[in-house]
Design a protein around this motif. Sequence first.
Motif, short mmCIF file in Angstrom:
data_model
loop_
_atom_site.label_atom_id
_atom_site.label_comp_id
_atom_site.label_asym_id
_atom_site.label_seq_id
_atom_site.Cartn_x
_atom_site.Cartn_y
_atom_site.Cartn_z
N HIS A 141 -24.78 87.46 51.44
CA HIS A 141 -25.26 86.08 51.41
C HIS A 141 -25.10 85.55 49.99
CE1 HIS A 141 -28.82 83.15 52.27
NE2 HIS A 141 -27.65 82.54 52.18
N THR A 142 -23.98 84.94 49.73
CA THR A 142 -23.78 84.38 48.39
C THR A 142 -22.63 83.38 48.43
OG1 THR A 142 -23.49 84.92 46.05
CG2 THR A 142 -22.09 86.09 47.55
N ASP A 143 -22.49 82.68 47.33
CA ASP A 143 -21.33 81.81 47.15
C ASP A 143 -20.12 82.71 46.87
OD1 ASP A 143 -19.35 80.17 45.79
OD2 ASP A 143 -20.89 78.63 45.79
N ALA A 144 -19.07 82.51 47.63
CA ALA A 144 -17.89 83.39 47.52
C ALA A 144 -17.34 83.41 46.09
CB ALA A 144 -16.82 82.91 48.47
N ARG A 145 -17.48 82.30 45.38
CA ARG A 145 -16.91 82.24 44.03
C ARG A 145 -17.63 83.22 43.12
NH1 ARG A 145 -17.42 75.80 44.03
NH2 ARG A 145 -19.34 76.47 45.02
N ILE A 146 -18.91 83.44 43.36
CA ILE A 146 -19.67 84.41 42.54
C ILE A 146 -19.20 85.82 42.85
CG2 ILE A 146 -21.94 85.51 42.29
CD1 ILE A 146 -23.21 82.92 42.08
N VAL A 150 -9.29 82.53 67.94
CA VAL A 150 -9.58 81.09 67.73
C VAL A 150 -11.07 80.96 67.42
CG1 VAL A 150 -9.60 78.83 68.86
CG2 VAL A 150 -7.76 80.45 69.34
N SER A 151 -11.35 80.46 66.22
CA SER A 151 -12.76 80.34 65.82
C SER A 151 -13.38 79.13 66.51
CB SER A 151 -12.87 80.20 64.30
OG SER A 151 -12.56 78.88 63.92
N LYS A 152 -14.70 79.02 66.38
CA LYS A 152 -15.44 77.92 67.00
C LYS A 152 -14.90 76.57 66.52
CE LYS A 152 -20.28 78.16 68.19
NZ LYS A 152 -21.58 78.48 67.63
N TYR A 153 -14.69 76.51 65.19
CA TYR A 153 -14.19 75.26 64.60
C TYR A 153 -12.80 74.95 65.11
CZ TYR A 153 -17.97 74.34 61.48
OH TYR A 153 -19.20 74.01 60.98
N GLU A 154 -11.97 76.01 65.13
CA GLU A 154 -10.58 75.80 65.54
C GLU A 154 -10.53 75.28 66.99
OE1 GLU A 154 -7.96 78.91 64.50
OE2 GLU A 154 -6.31 78.04 65.63
N VAL A 199 -9.72 82.50 54.17
CA VAL A 199 -10.58 81.31 54.06
C VAL A 199 -10.17 80.39 55.21
CG1 VAL A 199 -11.43 79.51 52.50
CG2 VAL A 199 -10.34 81.54 51.54
N HIS A 200 -10.92 80.46 56.29
CA HIS A 200 -10.54 79.69 57.47
C HIS A 200 -11.46 78.50 57.68
CE1 HIS A 200 -8.15 83.17 59.55
NE2 HIS A 200 -7.67 82.83 58.37
N PHE A 201 -10.87 77.35 57.75
CA PHE A 201 -11.58 76.09 57.98
C PHE A 201 -12.75 75.90 57.01
CE2 PHE A 201 -9.36 77.40 61.74
CZ PHE A 201 -8.61 76.26 62.02
N PRO A 202 -12.47 75.94 55.72
CA PRO A 202 -13.54 75.67 54.75
C PRO A 202 -13.98 74.21 54.83
CG PRO A 202 -11.42 75.76 53.65
CD PRO A 202 -11.17 76.16 55.08
N VAL A 203 -15.20 73.94 54.38
CA VAL A 203 -15.68 72.55 54.39
C VAL A 203 -14.77 71.75 53.45
CG1 VAL A 203 -17.70 71.08 54.01
CG2 VAL A 203 -18.01 73.49 54.68
N ILE A 257 -11.43 90.67 52.94
CA ILE A 257 -12.58 89.80 52.63
C ILE A 257 -12.43 88.49 53.41
CG2 ILE A 257 -13.73 88.50 50.79
CD1 ILE A 257 -12.65 90.61 48.80
N GLU A 258 -13.50 88.05 54.06
CA GLU A 258 -13.46 86.71 54.65
C GLU A 258 -14.55 85.85 54.02
OE1 GLU A 258 -12.64 86.24 58.77
OE2 GLU A 258 -13.40 84.17 58.80
N VAL A 259 -14.13 84.66 53.63
CA VAL A 259 -15.02 83.72 52.94
C VAL A 259 -15.47 82.65 53.94
CG1 VAL A 259 -15.02 81.88 51.20
CG2 VAL A 259 -13.90 84.08 50.72
C1 LIG Z 1 -16.45 74.81 58.61
S1 LIG Z 1 -17.18 76.38 58.59
C2 LIG Z 1 -15.90 77.45 59.16
C3 LIG Z 1 -16.41 78.74 59.69
C4 LIG Z 1 -15.37 79.74 60.17
N1 LIG Z 1 -14.51 80.18 59.11
C5 LIG Z 1 -14.57 79.20 61.31
O1 LIG Z 1 -13.36 79.10 61.20
O2 LIG Z 1 -15.19 78.87 62.36
C6 LIG Z 1 -17.24 76.73 56.85
C7 LIG Z 1 -18.16 77.90 56.55
O3 LIG Z 1 -18.04 78.21 55.17
C8 LIG Z 1 -19.34 78.49 54.65
N2 LIG Z 1 -19.27 78.24 53.20
C9 LIG Z 1 -19.17 77.03 52.59
N3 LIG Z 1 -19.08 77.17 51.24
C10 LIG Z 1 -19.14 78.52 51.01
C11 LIG Z 1 -19.10 79.30 49.83
N4 LIG Z 1 -19.00 78.72 48.62
N5 LIG Z 1 -19.18 80.65 49.93
C12 LIG Z 1 -19.28 81.23 51.16
N6 LIG Z 1 -19.33 80.53 52.32
C13 LIG Z 1 -19.25 79.20 52.25
C14 LIG Z 1 -20.24 77.55 55.42
O4 LIG Z 1 -21.59 77.99 55.45
C15 LIG Z 1 -19.61 77.58 56.82
O5 LIG Z 1 -20.14 78.59 57.63
#
Ligand SMILES: C[S@@+](CC[C@H](N)C(=O)[O-])C[C@H]1O[C@@H](n2cnc3c(N)ncnc32)[C@H](O)[C@@H]1O
Length: 427
Positions: free
Chosen positions: A196-201, A285-289, A216-220, A145-147
């Motif tokens: 398309h949902t909040d991962a916590r759900i 390497v992701s876009k953010y990374e 969970v890579h580079f979460p906000v 699973i990737e969040v």
């Molecule tokens: C900073 S980006 C990082 C994207 C990617 N993992 C990367 O490394 O490039 C964070 C991503 O997490 C998603 N996101 C934020 N909160 C989330 C949540 N509760 N459930 C699922 N996705 C979420 C955002 O829409 C965004 O695309």
Amino acid sequence: MPHFLAPSITLPSLPFISGEYEFAYEAKCRVDSHQSLILVRFKKDDTLQNDSSGDEFSHNEFFLRKVERLNKNDSIVKCEKSSKSQPTGIIKNALKALMDQQSNQHLITHNLNNNSPRQNLQSPFFKSVQHFLDFSQKYPQKCLIEVGFGSGRHLLHLAQSNPHLMCIGIEIHSPSIEQILRQIELLGLTNLYIIHTDARILLEILPPCIALGIYVHFPVPWNKKPHRRVFCKAFLEESLRVLDDNALLHLRSDDEIYFRDALDLALSHKHINLQVQKNHKNAIVSKYEARWERQNKDIFDLKIFKTTTQGQDSCIKSAKNTQNTEKTFIFDKILRKNLDNYTNFPYKKIAKDWFLHIDNVYYAKDVYVLALCFGDFNQPQNKFLQISFDTSYSTHYVGGNPIPTKAAYKAHRHLMEFLSVDSKDKE
Ligand SMILES: C[S@@+](CC[C@H](N)C(=O)[O-])C[C@H]1O[C@@H](n2cnc3c(N)ncnc32)[C@H](O)[C@@H]1O
């Protein structure tokens, strides 16, 4: 949002049928007679079928909202967002059917062009949360699973390099979803599903011990509002429940505060196996990374492995692989007078770990529609409950049942009590 605007909008006499659409009734808002909801039902095309939560009928419906805007001297009919479980093309075509009933010279504007009902997120790999409610029956194999997969580079790599495993990507950002669905098609992948949902759900409704990895890579970071972070105590607990023995929960972040807070959360667990790395190179390497690399930022990895303790049932030993979804949304016998007598909207009930708001009531003869917001504080669900005292319609959540989280279920039970217990007995 799809809409059309006119100096005034006249609805045909309802119910009105146009092609595959039925415009069933117009329910007026109790506190604002200039607003109403129009229930639209349409015939299901099997090729468009997404998922059903067992209540097939409700998935063929949605509301349009009609508003007479007195300050602008016009009227608008638009898609009602929180009842939208259909592709935008289907909603646009319903609006077009209503628009065609207005005389053209009276139209001000619309945004209903250039669509077919099959556009937008129509892919066999795009699934609803409801699709996973009977996960164990559908998917005997383990999954990854990737969040918050964003651009999807890491997730696509996971799916390509693990063809024997099912991969699930969870995102809340629609453009990222549309992009990865195109990539899945181009690469011919068959083992990757997108939600398309909040991962916590989603984690809350998945069965235990089914995942070999959660990424969970580079979460906000949300450092100013940490309660909005995806990586929280409940997320960690649910992840550890969903992971198989010795499987991995991998947080990768450029944000040291987030990383340290996650590490503290992990350390507060009694039995845990951790690995911490700094500036470790990843194959993908992701876009953010890439952005952080260019800025020479440090990258932190927190790898949490699920451990089992002696005497505890491990995933291997555990015979029952139950899913957290026994809760069903049953409707008690609702008393009409409770709806008629209650005028003090919005109604609000706030408990420790759930809440319920009844934001508004709409009515059309023997049908009432409650606009609800409820569930967990971090993951509220907006739903319309149609309550019918007439056999032509049924009592149900329009667009399908809520996602059966614990908080949503508690809110539903409270709502049933509120609607079905005689107000005399409440005192
Ligand atoms: C900073 S980006 C990082 C994207 C990617 N993992 C990367 O490394 O490039 C964070 C991503 O997490 C998603 N996101 C934020 N909160 C989330 C949540 N509760 N459930 C699922 N996705 C979420 C955002 O829409 C965004 O695309």
